[in-house]
Design a protein around this motif. Structure first.
Motif, PDB file in Angstrom:
ATOM      1  N   ALA A 134       0.815  -1.212   0.000  1.00 53.80           N
ATOM      2  CA  ALA A 134       0.000   0.000   0.000  1.00 53.80           C
ATOM      3  C   ALA A 134       0.850   1.264   0.000  1.00 53.80           C
ATOM      4  O   ALA A 134       0.434   2.308  -0.519  1.00 53.80           O
ATOM      5  N   ASN A 194       0.774   2.187  -6.450  1.00 49.38           N
ATOM      6  CA  ASN A 194      -0.529   2.780  -6.745  1.00 49.38           C
ATOM      7  C   ASN A 194      -1.473   1.627  -7.069  1.00 49.38           C
ATOM      8  O   ASN A 194      -1.627   1.228  -8.224  1.00 49.38           O
ATOM      9  N   LEU A 195      -2.104   1.070  -6.048  1.00 53.47           N
ATOM     10  CA  LEU A 195      -2.876  -0.161  -6.197  1.00 53.47           C
ATOM     11  C   LEU A 195      -4.086   0.003  -7.107  1.00 53.47           C
ATOM     12  O   LEU A 195      -4.456  -0.926  -7.822  1.00 53.47           O
ATOM     13  N   SER A 196      -4.705   1.165  -7.110  1.00 52.18           N
ATOM     14  CA  SER A 196      -5.868   1.366  -7.980  1.00 52.18           C
ATOM     15  C   SER A 196      -5.440   1.365  -9.450  1.00 52.18           C
ATOM     16  O   SER A 196      -6.127   0.786 -10.301  1.00 52.18           O
ATOM     17  N   TYR A 197      -4.309   1.995  -9.748  1.00 53.24           N
ATOM     18  CA  TYR A 197      -3.812   1.997 -11.132  1.00 53.24           C
ATOM     19  C   TYR A 197      -3.442   0.589 -11.571  1.00 53.24           C
ATOM     20  O   TYR A 197      -3.753   0.168 -12.690  1.00 53.24           O
ATOM     21  N   LYS A 220      -4.636  -2.229 -10.470  1.00 50.45           N
ATOM     22  CA  LYS A 220      -5.860  -3.013 -10.670  1.00 50.45           C
ATOM     23  C   LYS A 220      -6.541  -2.645 -11.980  1.00 50.45           C
ATOM     24  O   LYS A 220      -6.943  -3.517 -12.761  1.00 50.45           O
ATOM     25  N   ASP A 221      -6.659  -1.350 -12.240  1.00 51.39           N
ATOM     26  CA  ASP A 221      -7.346  -0.889 -13.445  1.00 51.39           C
ATOM     27  C   ASP A 221      -6.639  -1.343 -14.724  1.00 51.39           C
ATOM     28  O   ASP A 221      -7.290  -1.579 -15.752  1.00 51.39           O
ATOM     29  N   HIS A 222      -5.313  -1.463 -14.668  1.00 53.55           N
ATOM     30  CA  HIS A 222      -4.536  -1.810 -15.863  1.00 53.55           C
ATOM     31  C   HIS A 222      -4.074  -3.272 -15.857  1.00 53.55           C
ATOM     32  O   HIS A 222      -3.250  -3.668 -16.680  1.00 53.55           O
ATOM     33  N   LYS A 223      -4.638  -4.052 -14.920  1.00 54.69           N
ATOM     34  CA  LYS A 223      -4.379  -5.493 -14.856  1.00 54.69           C
ATOM     35  C   LYS A 223      -2.877  -5.815 -14.826  1.00 54.69           C
ATOM     36  O   LYS A 223      -2.381  -6.706 -15.522  1.00 54.69           O
ATOM     37  N   ARG A 228       3.693   5.914 -12.934  1.00 58.54           N
ATOM     38  CA  ARG A 228       2.340   5.870 -12.381  1.00 58.54           C
ATOM     39  C   ARG A 228       2.167   4.744 -11.365  1.00 58.54           C
ATOM     40  O   ARG A 228       1.390   4.854 -10.425  1.00 58.54           O
ATOM     41  N   GLN A 260       5.184   4.250  -6.085  1.00 61.69           N
ATOM     42  CA  GLN A 260       5.068   5.362  -5.142  1.00 61.69           C
ATOM     43  C   GLN A 260       6.318   5.365  -4.275  1.00 61.69           C
ATOM     44  O   GLN A 260       6.306   4.856  -3.147  1.00 61.69           O
TER      45      GLN A 260
END
Length: 331
Positions: free
Chosen positions: A50, A54-57, A59-62, A159, A162
């Motif tokens: 965490a 950038n966990l959301s990025y 996930k979104d980009h597999k 991206r 972090q």
């Protein structure tokens, strides 16, 4: 030397293969492998996903996430680069990057690519990081694996990662993009595929070798290890993140250290050590050894001395770690 062809682009599968070669196959000669991955985040053994990713990025980009058994920092890899592995039989229980890094530097030089060794485990080209290296010890083997950026997607890397501001400040930079570069700048007429082929060919020409092809039995064992040890990057995350105090510092020659702990009735009741350092220390063992210790400098120093004598952290002393725990925070 023994070279093993690797066709998989799944980092978890390859980490499982490395572990299998060290713990079950146990060749008596040095092993060399060159491989690459689909877009992947590789966490160091002691890092918190965490904080580093950038966990959301992702996930979104597999983008895949996998945790190494080696320490060091989080890296991003894709088809634009490559990874190399050396597994060396040894009775020396020390982390030593010199042999593997010097070999890579020499091989790149023969390809007309100039790099220099920087600090404990990086390679630089024209002042920018193009390779990170990590190691761990298992039984009577030392594993050294590293990455080489050839035409890796720097925008995606920036991206995804972090990087802690303390670490960036230690390098005198403000972002990942400022720190990293690609070797293709020195060989603009090459693709990453050509680079990997020439690099492997050069290394194999430098050292007498034989080729070992994995059997179906080998592959079955590796798959089982992958499921058991590399299925999730979060499985070996130590304990809860709920701590009453946290101390963080970048130490030259050691790396970034963060100690999070809770003190009740003058005793440590919980403690977690994270960072990008190198060690064979198990996070749970560290916590177990410290919990219950009287929260005063000398008792903590004694406990840390016992832990670090048994399982050293590269470049770190018990005195330095004790000082970090009791360091006064700036207001």
């Amino acid at each position: 030397m023994i070279t093993i062809p690797v066709s998989s682009h799944d980092a978890a599968q390859i980490f499982a293969l490395e572990y299998y070669l060290m713990t079950e196959k146990k060749f008596t000669d040095t092993i060399f492998m060159l491989w690459s991955t689909t877009p992947t985040v590789m966490l160091g053994k002691y890092q918190d996903a965490a904080s580093e990713v950038n966990l959301s990025y992702v996930k979104d980009h597999k983008i895949k996430i996998v945790r190494r058994r080696s320490g060091g920092g989080t890296i991003y890899t894709d088809e634009g680069g490559c990874q190399f592995t050396f597994i060396q039989p040894t009775t020396e229980k020390v982390i030593d990057f010199s042999t593997g890094m010097n070999l890579i530097v020499t091989a790149l030089a023969q390809l007309g690519i100039s790099v220099t060794i920087d600090g404990r485990n990086d390679l630089l080209a024209k002042g920018r990081k193009v390779s990170g290296n990590a190691q761990y010890l298992e039984g009577n083997y030392r594993l050294h694996h590293g990455s080489l950026l050839f035409n890796t997607d720097q925008a995606s890397m920036a991206r995804v990662l972090q990087v802690d501001p303390l670490k960036l400040a230690s390098k005198g930079i403000a972002s990942v993009r400022q720190r990293t570069g690609n070797l293709q700048q020195q060989r603009p007429d090459w693709s990453a595929t050509i680079f990997r082929r020439y690099l492997k060919q050069t290394i194999l020409e430098m050292i007498p070798h034989s080729i070992y092809h994995l059997t179906s039995a080998d592959k079955t064992c590796v798959s089982k290890i992958k499921q058991r040890k590399f299925k999730s990057p979060f499985t070996n995350k130590p304990f809860s993140d709920q701590f009453s105090c946290s101390k963080k510092k970048y130490l030259k020659g050691v790396g970034l250290l963060q100690l999070s702990f809770t003190v009740k009735e003058q005793r440590l009741t919980a403690i977690k050590l994270t960072g990008d350092f190198f060690s064979t220390l198990e996070p749970k063992s560290f916590s177990t050894a410290l919990v219950g210790t009287t929260f005063k400098p000398y008792p903590v120093f004694q406990a840390l001395s016992q832990v670090l004598t048994a399982t050293p952290i590269m470049g770190l002393t018990a005195e330095t770690l004790t000082a970090l725990i009791f360091e006064q925070q700036d207001n």
